[in-house]
Design an enzyme around this catalytic site. Structure first.
Site, mmCIF file in Angstrom:
data_model
loop_
_atom_site.group_PDB
_atom_site.id
_atom_site.type_symbol
_atom_site.label_atom_id
_atom_site.label_comp_id
_atom_site.label_asym_id
_atom_site.label_seq_id
_atom_site.Cartn_x
_atom_site.Cartn_y
_atom_site.Cartn_z
ATOM 1 N N GLY A 175 3.542 16.500 -60.139
ATOM 2 C CA GLY A 175 3.256 17.009 -61.583
ATOM 3 C C GLY A 175 4.586 17.559 -62.023
ATOM 4 O O GLY A 175 5.042 18.265 -61.217
ATOM 5 N N ARG B 196 1.362 9.304 -58.180
ATOM 6 C CA ARG B 196 0.812 8.107 -57.510
ATOM 7 C C ARG B 196 2.031 7.062 -57.172
ATOM 8 O O ARG B 196 1.891 5.827 -57.215
ATOM 9 C CB ARG B 196 0.090 7.217 -58.409
ATOM 10 C CG ARG B 196 -1.213 7.988 -58.800
ATOM 11 C CD ARG B 196 -2.057 7.255 -59.969
ATOM 12 N NE ARG B 196 -2.738 8.225 -60.889
ATOM 13 C CZ ARG B 196 -3.728 9.023 -60.788
ATOM 14 N NH1 ARG B 196 -4.191 9.109 -59.412
ATOM 15 N NH2 ARG B 196 -4.099 10.012 -61.602
ATOM 16 N N ASP C 14 4.503 19.929 -52.609
ATOM 17 C CA ASP C 14 4.151 19.697 -51.273
ATOM 18 C C ASP C 14 4.002 18.418 -50.903
ATOM 19 O O ASP C 14 4.555 17.670 -49.892
ATOM 20 C CB ASP C 14 2.836 20.597 -50.780
ATOM 21 C CG ASP C 14 1.916 20.363 -51.507
ATOM 22 O OD1 ASP C 14 1.673 19.772 -52.606
ATOM 23 O OD2 ASP C 14 0.586 20.879 -51.151
ATOM 24 N N GLY C 15 3.384 17.558 -51.619
ATOM 25 C CA GLY C 15 3.083 16.167 -51.744
ATOM 26 C C GLY C 15 4.401 15.310 -51.389
ATOM 27 O O GLY C 15 4.742 14.532 -50.678
ATOM 28 N N THR D 168 6.763 23.493 -58.122
ATOM 29 C CA THR D 168 5.328 23.791 -58.418
ATOM 30 C C THR D 168 4.948 24.875 -59.500
ATOM 31 O O THR D 168 5.452 26.096 -59.226
ATOM 32 C CB THR D 168 4.287 23.642 -57.361
ATOM 33 O OG1 THR D 168 3.012 24.123 -57.694
ATOM 34 C CG2 THR D 168 4.611 24.712 -56.166
ATOM 35 N N ASP E 119 2.464 26.278 -59.373
ATOM 36 C CA ASP E 119 1.343 27.092 -58.516
ATOM 37 C C ASP E 119 1.923 28.106 -57.829
ATOM 38 O O ASP E 119 1.396 29.211 -57.156
ATOM 39 C CB ASP E 119 0.507 26.186 -57.600
ATOM 40 C CG ASP E 119 -0.242 25.142 -58.773
ATOM 41 O OD1 ASP E 119 -0.610 25.442 -59.900
ATOM 42 O OD2 ASP E 119 -0.497 24.068 -57.970
ATOM 43 N N ASP F 193 2.830 27.943 -54.571
ATOM 44 C CA ASP F 193 2.220 28.062 -53.331
ATOM 45 C C ASP F 193 2.765 27.235 -52.004
ATOM 46 O O ASP F 193 2.070 26.970 -51.260
ATOM 47 C CB ASP F 193 0.624 27.673 -53.643
ATOM 48 C CG ASP F 193 0.501 26.171 -54.197
ATOM 49 O OD1 ASP F 193 1.619 25.580 -54.216
ATOM 50 O OD2 ASP F 193 -0.478 25.716 -54.291
ATOM 51 N N ARG G 28 -5.629 24.975 -58.014
ATOM 52 C CA ARG G 28 -6.666 24.366 -57.625
ATOM 53 C C ARG G 28 -6.771 24.969 -56.157
ATOM 54 O O ARG G 28 -8.021 25.426 -55.778
ATOM 55 C CB ARG G 28 -6.052 22.818 -57.222
ATOM 56 C CG ARG G 28 -6.909 21.784 -57.848
ATOM 57 C CD ARG G 28 -6.272 20.392 -57.409
ATOM 58 N NE ARG G 28 -4.794 20.546 -57.351
ATOM 59 C CZ ARG G 28 -3.952 19.724 -57.371
ATOM 60 N NH1 ARG G 28 -4.385 18.518 -57.614
ATOM 61 N NH2 ARG G 28 -2.594 20.013 -57.192
ATOM 62 N N ARG H 293 -17.263 33.018 -74.161
ATOM 63 C CA ARG H 293 -16.565 32.016 -74.797
ATOM 64 C C ARG H 293 -15.601 31.497 -73.725
ATOM 65 O O ARG H 293 -15.219 32.471 -73.078
ATOM 66 C CB ARG H 293 -15.955 32.271 -76.064
ATOM 67 C CG ARG H 293 -16.832 32.421 -77.299
ATOM 68 C CD ARG H 293 -17.583 31.268 -77.616
ATOM 69 N NE ARG H 293 -18.250 31.324 -79.024
ATOM 70 C CZ ARG H 293 -19.276 31.880 -79.085
ATOM 71 N NH1 ARG H 293 -20.093 32.248 -78.156
ATOM 72 N NH2 ARG H 293 -19.752 31.955 -80.299
ATOM 73 N N HIS I 14 -2.919 21.995 -69.384
ATOM 74 C CA HIS I 14 -1.455 21.431 -69.368
ATOM 75 C C HIS I 14 -0.596 22.372 -70.284
ATOM 76 O O HIS I 14 0.737 21.785 -70.091
ATOM 77 C CB HIS I 14 -1.247 20.029 -69.400
ATOM 78 C CG HIS I 14 -1.899 19.255 -68.434
ATOM 79 N ND1 HIS I 14 -3.309 19.190 -68.032
ATOM 80 C CD2 HIS I 14 -1.298 18.888 -67.117
ATOM 81 C CE1 HIS I 14 -3.335 18.479 -66.811
ATOM 82 N NE2 HIS I 14 -2.508 18.107 -66.335
ATOM 83 N N GLN J 245 0.195 25.134 -69.796
ATOM 84 C CA GLN J 245 0.882 25.914 -68.578
ATOM 85 C C GLN J 245 2.085 24.971 -68.199
ATOM 86 O O GLN J 245 2.977 25.789 -67.553
ATOM 87 C CB GLN J 245 0.165 26.219 -67.503
ATOM 88 C CG GLN J 245 -0.841 27.495 -67.884
ATOM 89 C CD GLN J 245 -2.185 27.098 -67.058
ATOM 90 O OE1 GLN J 245 -2.343 27.976 -66.048
ATOM 91 N NE2 GLN J 245 -3.179 26.395 -67.316
ATOM 92 N N ARG J 246 2.003 23.697 -68.121
ATOM 93 C CA ARG J 246 3.156 22.977 -67.487
ATOM 94 C C ARG J 246 4.136 22.275 -68.397
ATOM 95 O O ARG J 246 5.083 22.029 -68.327
ATOM 96 C CB ARG J 246 2.441 21.808 -66.999
ATOM 97 C CG ARG J 246 1.811 21.971 -65.642
ATOM 98 C CD ARG J 246 1.897 21.185 -64.656
ATOM 99 N NE ARG J 246 2.115 19.831 -64.873
ATOM 100 C CZ ARG J 246 1.188 19.029 -64.283
ATOM 101 N NH1 ARG J 246 0.167 19.295 -63.313
ATOM 102 N NH2 ARG J 246 1.361 17.705 -64.524
HETATM 103 O O1 F6P Z 1 0.169 21.296 -58.792
HETATM 104 C C1 F6P Z 1 0.376 21.719 -60.103
HETATM 105 C C2 F6P Z 1 -0.865 21.409 -60.922
HETATM 106 O O2 F6P Z 1 -0.454 21.772 -62.187
HETATM 107 C C3 F6P Z 1 -2.177 22.123 -60.378
HETATM 108 O O3 F6P Z 1 -2.214 23.481 -60.833
HETATM 109 C C4 F6P Z 1 -3.240 21.224 -60.933
HETATM 110 O O4 F6P Z 1 -4.318 21.595 -60.434
HETATM 111 C C5 F6P Z 1 -2.802 19.910 -60.961
HETATM 112 O O5 F6P Z 1 -1.442 20.088 -60.973
HETATM 113 C C6 F6P Z 1 -2.979 19.340 -62.464
HETATM 114 O O6 F6P Z 1 -2.510 17.828 -62.116
HETATM 115 P P1 F6P Z 1 -2.753 16.652 -63.055
HETATM 116 O O7 F6P Z 1 -1.615 16.910 -64.080
HETATM 117 O O8 F6P Z 1 -2.430 15.400 -62.196
HETATM 118 O O9 F6P Z 1 -4.008 16.828 -63.844
#
Ligand code: F6P
Length: 358
Positions: A12, A77, A115-116, A138, A140, A142, A184, A277, A283, A285-286
């Site tokens: 990601g 993938r 990590d992957g 990441t 996360d 983590d 997650r 609510r 996303h 956040q990304r």
């Molecule tokens: O590991 C980063 C992360 O943003 C996680 O916090 C989240 O669960 C996951 O990727 C979401 O992945 P995707 O973009 O494949 O839905």
């Protein structure tokens, strides 16, 4: 002698990937005169025919410091050891990757990923003899080998801003507002943004939560003159009723309910008087620009990766440890760092009366 080196982004995306690429390319070309080859979409660009590669130069990297996403593209993938064919079957195509690396004259691969991706990089080094350097990424935060990953502060910034906004509307309408954030397996974003954004309740995957405790906290706030509450929920945080479920069962429960935020809201239904609510930040956040902290960390990681290549320290991953960026063995890279339940952040949160439900 190194003359050509590959760089790729896997898994990601996270704000700061482009800043790593830019720093690596600037330092590698100016200082060492290497040619830097960008591999598109993680390992895919080397494995597909025709190959998808870009020669990266300081000129092509102009303007990348603050740009979100990754100019190389990414995928989660693209495991060469478990390659998904068009017909859905899985095959091991790692030998093709090794051949492509040699055919392209690459001294090695710099793998920017979570990590992957770092696990794949380690296997490539150990089993296929492909020299690799890891750069951890990441949102996360983590990974245990590094004190911090770039992208995390940007995500916390966005989540904190969302909490500030939810606060005012929660207060106006005397509602309970839930914010579901990413995480997650671990609750670092939820905990950090939750403290910074003044959340009343923070739910994290590390603590199975009891709905009765949440309801009690919300009722106590109402009787003390605060008839609204803000709850942060990490996407992997589940109630005590999920204790003992396998990973697959937990995922199924989250999917069926529409996520952890939806579960939390449903569990409180009928237990508190408030309207509720849910806002799922997802996303957001990304995406977008990295905050200054992440730009700086990403630039330090990119520069350090060049130093590791120059010193022939293949098989290492750059990491921030006690303020300093250096290489650590890749073997240490992929260990998950969970929230330390007796650590300083948790104690701080409890000191300001945050409820965790457990
Ligand atoms: O590991 C980063 C992360 O943003 C996680 O916090 C989240 O669960 C996951 O990727 C979401 O992945 P995707 O973009 O494949 O839905």
């Amino acid at each position: 002698m190194v003359t050509r080196v590959g760089i790729l982004t896997g898994g990601g995306d996270a704000p700061g990937l482009n800043a790593v690429i830019r720093a690596f390319v600037k330092f590698a070309t100016r200082e060492y005169g290497w040619e830097v080859v960008g591999v598109e979409d993680a390992f895919n660009g080397l494995m597909e025919s025709p190959r998808r590669l870009q020669i990266l130069t300081p000129v092509t990297c102009r303007g990348l410091l603050h740009r979100g996403g990754t100019v190389l593209g990414t995928t989660n993938r693209g495991d060469p050891f478990a390659w998904q064919e068009r017909d859905g079957s899985i095959s091991d195509r790692s030998q093709e990757l090794a051949d492509a690396v040699r055919d392209e004259g690459l001294a090695g691969l710099v793998c920017i990923g979570g990590d992957g991706s770092q696990r794949i990089a380690l296997r490539l080094m150990q089993e296929m003899d492909i020299p690799v350097i890891g750069v951890p990424k990441t949102i996360d935060n983590d990974l245990s080998a590094t004190d911090c990953t770039f992208g995390f502060q940007s995500a916390v910034d966005i989540a904190t801003d969302a909490l500030d906004r939810l606060h005012t509307t929660a207060e106006s309408h005397e509602r309970v507002l839930f914010l579901e954030v990413m995480g997650r397996d671990t609750g670092h974003i939820a905990l950090t943004a939750g403290i910074a954004g003044g959340a009343d309740i923070i739910l994290i995957p590390e603590i199975p939560w009891d709905p009765a405790r949440l309801a009690d906290k919300i009722r106590r706030r109402r009787s003390s003159g605060r008839p609204f509450s803000v709850v942060v929920v990490a996407e992997g945080a589940l109630p005590i009723s999920a204790n003992g479920l396998s990973d697959t069962e937990r995922k199924a429960r989250l999917k069926a309910a529409g996520g952890a935020g939806a579960i939390a809201m449903a569990e409180l239904e009928g237990k508190v008087d408030h309207e509720m609510r849910l806002c799922v930040l997802g996303h957001l956040q990304r995406g977008g620009s990295p905050v200054p902290f992440d730009r700086l960390l990403a630039t330090r990681f990119g520069a350090c990766a060049v130093e590791l290549v120059a010193q022939g320290r293949w098989g290492e991953m750059v990491a921030l440890q006690s303020g300093s960026v250096d290489g650590v063995p890749l073997e240490e890279a992929a260990i998950t760092r969970f929230v330390d339940l007796s650590g300083n952040l948790m104690r701080t949160a409890r000191a300001v009366d945050v409820e965790f439900g457990g």
